[in-house]
Design an enzyme around this catalytic site. Structure first.
Site, PDB file in Angstrom:
ATOM      1  CE1 TYR A  54      -3.184   2.997   0.448  1.00 41.51           C
ATOM      2  CE2 TYR A  54      -1.881   3.703   2.492  1.00 41.51           C
ATOM      3  CZ  TYR A  54      -2.802   3.822   1.538  1.00 41.51           C
ATOM      4  OH  TYR A  54      -3.436   5.139   1.508  1.00 41.51           O
ATOM      5  CG  HIS A  84      -2.408  14.366  -0.272  1.00 45.00           C
ATOM      6  ND1 HIS A  84      -2.487  13.883  -1.344  1.00 45.00           N
ATOM      7  CD2 HIS A  84      -2.984  13.410   0.479  1.00 45.00           C
ATOM      8  CE1 HIS A  84      -3.254  12.744  -1.438  1.00 45.00           C
ATOM      9  NE2 HIS A  84      -3.579  12.497   0.131  1.00 45.00           N
ATOM     10  CG  ASN A 196       0.031   8.261   6.981  1.00 43.24           C
ATOM     11  OD1 ASN A 196      -0.439   7.809   8.121  1.00 43.24           O
ATOM     12  ND2 ASN A 196      -0.813   8.059   5.802  1.00 43.24           N
ATOM     13  CE1 TYR A 277     -20.058  27.847  47.295  1.00 39.49           C
ATOM     14  CE2 TYR A 277     -20.888  27.123  45.155  1.00 39.49           C
ATOM     15  CZ  TYR A 277     -21.155  27.090  46.439  1.00 39.49           C
ATOM     16  OH  TYR A 277     -22.084  26.665  47.035  1.00 39.49           O
ATOM     17  NE  ARG A 280     -17.148  29.520  50.390  1.00 39.00           N
ATOM     18  CZ  ARG A 280     -18.411  28.926  50.407  1.00 39.00           C
ATOM     19  NH1 ARG A 280     -18.487  27.722  50.927  1.00 39.00           N
ATOM     20  NH2 ARG A 280     -19.440  29.655  49.909  1.00 39.00           N
ATOM     21  CG  PHE A 326      -3.069   7.006  10.012  1.00 41.69           C
ATOM     22  CD1 PHE A 326      -4.684   7.319  10.109  1.00 41.69           C
ATOM     23  CD2 PHE A 326      -2.666   5.870   9.261  1.00 41.69           C
ATOM     24  CE1 PHE A 326      -5.438   6.322   9.990  1.00 41.69           C
ATOM     25  CE2 PHE A 326      -3.596   5.115   9.118  1.00 41.69           C
ATOM     26  CZ  PHE A 326      -5.167   5.186   9.112  1.00 41.69           C
ATOM     27  CD  GLU A 411      -8.270   8.626   4.270  1.00 40.00           C
ATOM     28  OE1 GLU A 411      -8.657   9.599   4.313  1.00 40.00           O
ATOM     29  OE2 GLU A 411      -7.436   8.159   3.653  1.00 40.00           O
TER      30      GLU A 411
END
Length: 512
Positions: A54, A84, A196, A277, A280, A326, A411
């Site tokens: 792959y 990309h 990746n 608060y 405190r 990844f 994906e």
């Protein structure tokens, strides 16, 4: 010149903090080089055997069933980077780009990525020459790695993309020419190894955690100042109360507050048995925040050294395994947690500003100004703090629970870690603004009460503010003064260790 020497897979958060604060050069121990070469040899050997692998001789994602001819394998890797690199939005700040470069280098140097040593060497030379990639902040869904932003980083190696050098924007080929380097011809697997991984989301979260620690320190200083301004009861920070809760982080916060307030209030007359608060419960709330930050630091100690590309090469067994390292879900969850921390720090500070401005609770003039009515005093600074606090609550909505399928449903579950981490930067800005307003309001309250800050550490904090910002006797333009205090916070002028003497050791378990 400072140089950080480290071995592959053994970077610490302290190392990273040093790199950011001292701008050190890096020196990677080259004893990892044989492991890097061994993984590369496995890729070449299996390719020679005609094995289908792959992303090495196939397409990517949904196109993984497409076999690529041997003569096109180099084009495959180059096309991967170009296709990309489609990020949008603002450019990541230089410090984050530095961290991304270091983390990617550290990942590949561990010898499971199948890259040549040249890639690691190029990244080292770019970093040490102060040449940093121009990386758009948006475009990653945080699974299959931070693909788009890492593609922008990696284009520099082939002489494409853009970089920053000496505050100028230059091209990738210009960056290499400065170093006297030729563009690399990526070999099979190298482009995939480059893009990746979780280095972008991890780097942003690292930077955000360091900033959050600065903000945390300033918030405790502001809380102590406000306690004096409202003539607070000190019993809630008594050590015996914290021991019964059993949370170490709560104990630490209370000890810090005792250190900052001892001798300051013991001579004053208490007007309330119990304070609101926001005064405190500071040990409980801020202690919980500290505990979460410590947990995030532990996650990051793992992630900055993690090998998160795919597939992975195991050279001893001569195997290539596809997996899912990844997927940045740990970073997404940690970022969501830090968002909650920042929202709570901001919310607590805003509530103390409101307390200071309310004469029925603080015992001070309404909105901290003597001639109120004619003057509005801190009315609008509180409104600004309220607006920023509410904005933070919106940002604190969990992002890691979101997912959107990509790549033709190959994906089909993603982490959104990069978005989860990136939104923290705006939350830090908002929170720092709120704490700046509280510091100004608290100093105003102290002066109106005509109180004396007896504690030497807290007096130093008060003095640092008053050296630059005078008492508000009538309305004036306050926005620049808020910014001035904010800049002091971010410059770590209120970092707590600088106020400690050698006898006090409450910071033995700091976040970092």
């Amino acid at each position: 010149m400072d140089v950080l020497k480290f071995s592959a897979g053994n970077i610490t958060l302290s190392h990273i903090k040093k790199l950011l604060t001292t701008h050190s050069k890096i020196d990677l121990d080259i004893r990892c080089q044989p492991s890097v070469q061994a993984a590369r040899d496995v890729v070449d050997e299996l390719l020679a055997q005609g094995k289908i692998m792959y992303g090495i001789n196939t397409g990517f994602g949904k196109l993984a069933n497409k076999i690529i001819p041997t003569e096109q394998l180099i084009d495959l890797q180059h096309n991967l980077l170009r296709s990309h690199a489609v990020g949008t939005g603002p450019v990541l700040r230089v410090e984050i780009a530095q961290l991304i470069t270091i983390l990617k280098l550290n990942c590949m140097a561990q010898g499971f990525s199948g890259v040549r040593w040249d890639l690691i060497d190029y990244f080292s030379k770019l970093y040490n020459s102060d040449i940093y990639p121009i990386i758009p902040a948006k475009g990653s869904v945080g699974a299959s790695g931070d693909l788009a932003p890492l593609a922008h980083l990696s284009l520099l190696l082939i002489g494409e993309g853009e970089a920053q050098y000496q505050q100028a924007r230059i091209t990738g080929i210009q960056a290499l020419e400065i170093l006297g380097l030729q563009p690399l011809k990526l070999q099979p697997k190298e482009g995939l190894a480059l893009i990746n991984g979780t280095q972008v989301s991890t780097a942003i979260l690292c930077f955000a955690l360091f900033q959050a620690q600065i903000v945390f320190d300033a918030a405790l200083c502001a809380s102590a100042l406000s306690s004096i301004a409202v003539n607070a009861n000190l019993s809630p920070i008594d050590a015996r109360i914290q021991i019964l809760r059993r949370l170490p982080s709560q104990m630490h916060v209370a000890e810090i507050l005792r250190f900052l307030t001892e001798d300051s209030l013991q001579r004053t007359v208490k007007k309330r048995v119990q304070d609101p608060y926001s005064i405190r419960c500071v040990p409980q709330v801020m202690g919980a925040c500290l505990g979460v930050m410590q947990q995030i630091a532990q996650i990051l100690e793992c992630e900055i050294n993690a090998v998160t590309d795919n597939p992975l090469i195991f050279s001893k067994e001569k195997e290539i395994l596809s997996g899912g390292n990844f997927h940045a879900e740990p970073i997404a969850f940690a970022a969501d947690q830090l968002a909650c921390v920042l929202a709570e720090i901001a919310n607590l500070s805003e509530r103390r500003i409101n307390l200071l401005c309310d004469e029925s609770l603080s015992g001070l003039p309404s909105f901290l100004i003597k001639e109120n009515g004619l003057n509005s005093g801190f009315m609008m600074p509180h409104v600004t703090a309220a607006a920023l606090s509410s904005e933070n609550k919106m940002y604190a909505h969990p992002i890691g629970v979101d997912s959107i399928p990509t790549s033709g449903n190959q994906e089909d579950h993603v982490s959104m870690a990069t978005s989860a981490a990136f939104r923290l930067l705006e939350m830090i800005e908002n929170t720092t603004d709120i704490i700046s307003i509280e510091m100004l309001a608290a100093c105003q309250g102290i002066d109106l009460r005509e109180a004396t800050v007896q504690n030497s550490a807290l007096h130093e904090i008060y003095t640092r503010i008053r050296q630059h910002i005078p008492f508000l006797d009538k309305d004036r333009y306050l926005s620049p003064e808020i910014s001035q205090v904010k800049n002091m916070i971010l410059a770590q002028k209120f970092e707590l260790p600088c106020f400690l003497d050698s006898k006090v050791n409450v910071f033995s378990e700091r976040v970092i």
